[in-house]
Design a protein around this motif. Structure first.
Motif, PDB file in Angstrom:
ATOM      1  N   SER A  83       0.820  -1.213   0.000  1.00 21.18           N
ATOM      2  CA  SER A  83       0.000   0.000   0.000  1.00 21.18           C
ATOM      3  C   SER A  83       0.854   1.263   0.000  1.00 21.18           C
ATOM      4  CB  SER A  83      -0.937   0.001   1.211  1.00 21.18           C
ATOM      5  OG  SER A  83      -0.181  -0.066   2.413  1.00 21.18           O
ATOM      6  N   ARG A  84       2.082   1.180   0.545  1.00 20.35           N
ATOM      7  CA  ARG A  84       2.964   2.344   0.565  1.00 20.35           C
ATOM      8  C   ARG A  84       4.371   1.948   0.133  1.00 20.35           C
ATOM      9  NH1 ARG A  84       1.434   6.340   5.686  1.00 20.35           N
ATOM     10  NH2 ARG A  84      -0.850   6.144   5.467  1.00 20.35           N
ATOM     11  N   LYS A  93       3.409  12.665   0.332  1.00 18.79           N
ATOM     12  CA  LYS A  93       2.025  12.241   0.120  1.00 18.79           C
ATOM     13  C   LYS A  93       1.800  11.799  -1.321  1.00 18.79           C
ATOM     14  CE  LYS A  93       0.137  15.210   3.766  1.00 18.79           C
ATOM     15  NZ  LYS A  93      -0.772  16.327   4.101  1.00 18.79           N
ATOM     16  N   GLY A 133       3.454   8.338  -2.303  1.00 15.18           N
ATOM     17  CA  GLY A 133       3.004   7.111  -1.666  1.00 15.18           C
ATOM     18  C   GLY A 133       3.872   6.646  -0.529  1.00 15.18           C
ATOM     19  N   THR A 134       4.611   7.555   0.101  1.00 19.08           N
ATOM     20  CA  THR A 134       5.411   7.196   1.269  1.00 19.08           C
ATOM     21  C   THR A 134       4.747   7.676   2.563  1.00 19.08           C
ATOM     22  OG1 THR A 134       6.736   9.201   0.982  1.00 19.08           O
ATOM     23  CG2 THR A 134       7.565   7.183  -0.017  1.00 19.08           C
ATOM     24  N   GLU A 144       1.425   8.736   2.511  1.00 16.83           N
ATOM     25  CA  GLU A 144       0.043   8.292   2.324  1.00 16.83           C
ATOM     26  C   GLU A 144       0.059   7.034   1.474  1.00 16.83           C
ATOM     27  OE1 GLU A 144      -2.788   9.495   3.497  1.00 16.83           O
ATOM     28  OE2 GLU A 144      -2.155  11.422   4.361  1.00 16.83           O
ATOM     29  N   ASP A 145      -1.073   6.332   1.421  1.00 16.21           N
ATOM     30  CA  ASP A 145      -1.181   5.174   0.546  1.00 16.21           C
ATOM     31  C   ASP A 145      -0.986   5.593  -0.905  1.00 16.21           C
ATOM     32  OD1 ASP A 145      -1.659   3.693   2.762  1.00 16.21           O
ATOM     33  OD2 ASP A 145      -3.701   3.100   2.220  1.00 16.21           O
ATOM     34  N   LYS A 146      -0.549   4.646  -1.720  1.00 10.88           N
ATOM     35  CA  LYS A 146      -0.389   4.947  -3.143  1.00 10.88           C
ATOM     36  C   LYS A 146      -1.742   5.170  -3.816  1.00 10.88           C
ATOM     37  CE  LYS A 146       2.117   1.254  -3.837  1.00 10.88           C
ATOM     38  NZ  LYS A 146       2.942   0.186  -4.452  1.00 10.88           N
TER      39      LYS A 146
END
Length: 742
Positions: free
Chosen positions: A527-528, A617, A620-621, A623-625
């Motif tokens: 997800s990240r 953000k 994707g680090t 926040e989720d991608k």
């Protein structure tokens, strides 16, 4: 008492087949043992070749499609370049066959591909040698020297695939000149196209030059034969069918190399923005132009990981003898070897072809063309050996015996002294090669390979004295046939022990636990993005337990199924939208493709800019991608979007869309950003989602937006114009978001 009957079978009519099968069996045995012992390349370009083959085949078998996109590399990258770099006959068949190969372990397919490509080289070399030499023994000598010195473990591209189809191409073109049948030209042309798509795109610049020079020199020396061949050619249907099919194949190869690459930002060392190199870079890049490296011809210890020059302890004296037995049918081998030597040494010949040969400005590594010099030297040695075989049956071969005896008499005592003093040998070779030989290239091979190689070479050097003595002394002339067989035996053992020791020294075995790395399996979705260093994922942990050689490049990210924002491994290019985003956050001139991102550490990795909170953000680090927004705003220019995204007030909670030449074709176009709006506002939606499918070419997820309101789905994967999207089965446009993403 019962009579004992002894049945003797005369195998002399099958001598040629037996000799060839011995070489083929040696190659099969070596590849089979490497597969059975679960050995993989220990690093350098061999690891790239291995990792990319695994990734492409694994995705094809586990997910049912050939990868067109590499989501684990630099936040997403076009796959076509990498497809060409890792191609082989078996690999391409495996990709086309898909699930048919599911039951065959990857290591069996990988080493089987090495064997098939080596067999292709061996067959071509044998046919080409038989064309120019009278005896099967000479063909064996040339084929063993060529194939036994063909080392691939650390450099399958330059030292193996660079040349593996060339001998058979030359043989087919000779057959075409002899028979005037277009089928042979068709075979040669298709094989040339196949060689193109099994290599880096710019390799064909050199291979086409070698083929052109080969027949130019041959034509100049054999004008009558060439004139008669062309005068009797027919230009009917076979010609047009051959020409059109070859043009179609070359066009297909060109499209494979070019498709989707217009958005690639190149930051390779020495290359300009358009991928070319300057003359100064062309003449010096990568080193290996010095004369000292050719000492390897005698020692069998390479000063580099990208090429090997050893062609057997017996080849040098026979090559010297071959100089005295060249005729107009063979002289082109010597001329071509000399020309390619001058080309690879950075001389005026190199400068001439840099300007004169089409597109040669895209090629680097002229020093690595040494494999062609070595190959044609093997044929020069074959000319000497062929003459020795003929002299052995007719009379006393004074020249052969003198050369062999002198060479081995001088070299053998020296090699024995080196074998007894490995430390002194190491210092001596480093001085001769003018470099930190083992410290830089192969440190963990110091003890085993150095000692084994020198003792082996010394033993065969001593053994080589005996056939020289047999040929030199008239009273032993009747043993000439046995001497020839002895030389062939020692020649084969010398080269294939060299090849086996090199393969064992530059590959590493996988334990039962590490075999997980090469099992076919679906791609995991993270997800990240997380740093590779200290990763808790199983695959990186298993992989970095291996004793790897030198740097590992960014293709390994795909092999590890690991997704990070920058790259902990060496990286040279990525998609241009990501290039612009990074430069914007680094405060650089992001529209200039010639500027390297400030986070690029040459030869080591890429640091993604993380000081601005919005960068984490979007990438994707932080926040989720996969992210969702209630609103998106359109910018008329990417320059304006870049200024707003790097503004300190921007928190990364607004979705910015770049203006594209084509409209988004939505029922309601997104509003254009105006300065009366706040960059600190937040249009994010906290909506749960579930990924239901992920592979190289697809991302599927389910989500329900509360209240059925319109929403934007953002995916932190680099934008590329080939991507398509559907929502509930209905096609929707894919916009470029936050300069770089979907």
């Amino acid at each position: 008492m019962p009579k004992t009957r002894l049945l003797l079978v005369d195998l002399s009519p099958f001598k040629e087949q037996i000799l060839f099968l011995c070489l083929l069996a040696a190659e099969f045995l070596l590849c089979g043992l490497l597969a059975a012992w679960h050995r993989i390349p220990a690093g350098h370009d061999g690891s790239i070749y291995f990792a990319s083959q695994y990734y492409f085949l694994n995705n094809t078998i586990a997910c049912g499609e050939i990868p067109q996109w590499l989501p684990f590399m630099a936040q997403g990258m076009n796959a076509y370049w990498w497809y060409a770099m890792q191609g082989s006959l078996v690999q391409n068949l495996s990709l086309l066959g898909g699930s048919l190969f599911k039951g065959i372990p990857f290591l069996a397919l990988f080493h089987g591909g090495i064997f098939v490509d080596t067999a292709l080289f061996l067959v071509g070399t044998w046919f080409l040698a038989k064309r120019f030499f009278r005896s099967s023994e000479a063909a064996f000598f040339v084929a063993a020297a060529s194939s036994g010195s063909l080392i691939w473990a650390t450099q399958p591209c330059f030292n193996f695939h660079f040349i593996f189809a060339i001998p058979l191409i030359l043989h087919f073109l000779h057959s075409f000149l002899e028979t005037r049948r277009w089928r042979y030209f068709f075979l040669a042309g298709n094989l040339f196209t196949f060689q193109m798509v099994c290599n880096v795109s710019y390799f064909f610049l050199v291979t086409s030059l070698v083929i052109a020079l080969y027949f130019l020199f041959y034509a100049l020396l054999n004008r009558q034969e060439i004139r008669e061949g062309f005068s009797s050619l027919t230009w009917g249907r076979p010609f047009w069918a051959t020409a059109l099919s070859l043009l179609a194949g070359l066009a297909g190869a060109y499209l494979l190399f070019k498709m989707g690459t217009a958005t690639v930002a190149i930051h390779g060392s020495g290359r300009t923005a358009d991928g070319t190199v300057t003359l100064a870079t062309f003449l010096t890049y990568g080193g290996g132009q010095g004369w000292g490296r050719w000492i390897e011809l005698a020692f069998g210890i390479s000063p580099a990981m990208d090429y090997t020059l050893y062609l057997g302890i017996f080849s040098l004296p026979f090559a010297a003898m071959g100089l005295f037995h060249l005729n107009r049918k063979r002289l082109h081998f010597f001329i071509l070897a000399a020309t390619m030597l001058a080309f690879g040494m950075g001389t005026a010949v190199s400068t001439f072809f840099y300007h004169a040969w089409p597109a040669m400005k895209f090629y680097r590594h002229i020093g690595l063309t040494a494999c062609f010099v070595k190959f044609f030297l093997c044929f020069l040695a074959g000319a000497g050996f062929d003459a020795a075989c003929a002299q052995g049956s007719k009379g006393r071969p004074r020249l052969t015996g003198a050369l062999c005896l002198l060479f081995f008499a001088l070299l053998t005592p020296f090699l024995f002294r080196l074998a007894d003093n490995p430390s002194g040998t190491l210092r001596l070779l480093e001085n001769l090669y003018a470099g930190d030989l083992w410290e830089k290239h192969v440190p963990f091979l110091r003890e085993n390979l150095l000692g084994l190689s020198l003792r082996r070479t010394a033993w065969f050097g001593l053994a080589g004295i005996f056939p020289a003595v047999l040929w030199l002394l008239p009273r032993f002339r009747r043993f000439a046939r046995q001497a020839v067989l002895l030389v062939l035996l020692l020649h084969g053992l010398d080269l294939y022990s060299y090849k086996a020791f090199d393969a064992l020294g530059k590959t590493i075995p996988l334990s039962n636990g590490q075999m997980e790395l090469v099992r076919y399996q679906p791609l995991p979705y993270a997800s990240r993005r997380t740093p590779l260093a200290g990763s808790a994922d199983k695959r990186p942990h298993l992989f970095f337990q291996l004793p790897l050689l030198r740097e590992i490049t960014w293709m390994t990210q795909s092999f590890l199924f690991h997704d990070e924002a920058g790259s902990s491994l060496r990286i040279d290019y990525w998609e241009r939208p990501l290039d612009r985003l990074m430069k914007a956050y680094w405060g650089q001139a992001w529209g200039d493709v010639t500027v390297h991102p400030a986070g690029l550490v040459r030869g080591r990795g890429l640091v993604f800019p993380s000081k601005h909170p919005a960068a984490g953000k979007a990438s994707g680090t932080a926040e989720d991608k996969i992210q969702f927004f209630s609103q998106a705003y359109l910018f008329q220019s990417e320059e304006e979007a870049a200024r707003k995204m790097t503004d300190p007030e921007y928190a990364g909670d607004i979705l910015f869309l770049s203006h594209e030449e084509r409209p988004l074709s939505l029922e309601r176009e997104p509003p254009v950003w105006t300065d009366n709006l706040s960059l600190a506002s937040n249009s994010r939606l906290a909506v749960p989602y579930r990924v239901t499918r992920f592979d190289s070419n697809h991302l599927e997820f389910t989500v329900t937006v509360p209240g059925g309101k319109p929403a934007w789905a953002f995916y932190s994967d680099v934008w590329h114009p080939f991507w398509k999207a559907k929502v509930n089965g209905r096609p929707v446009p894919v916009a470029r978001a936050n300069l770089a993403y979907k």
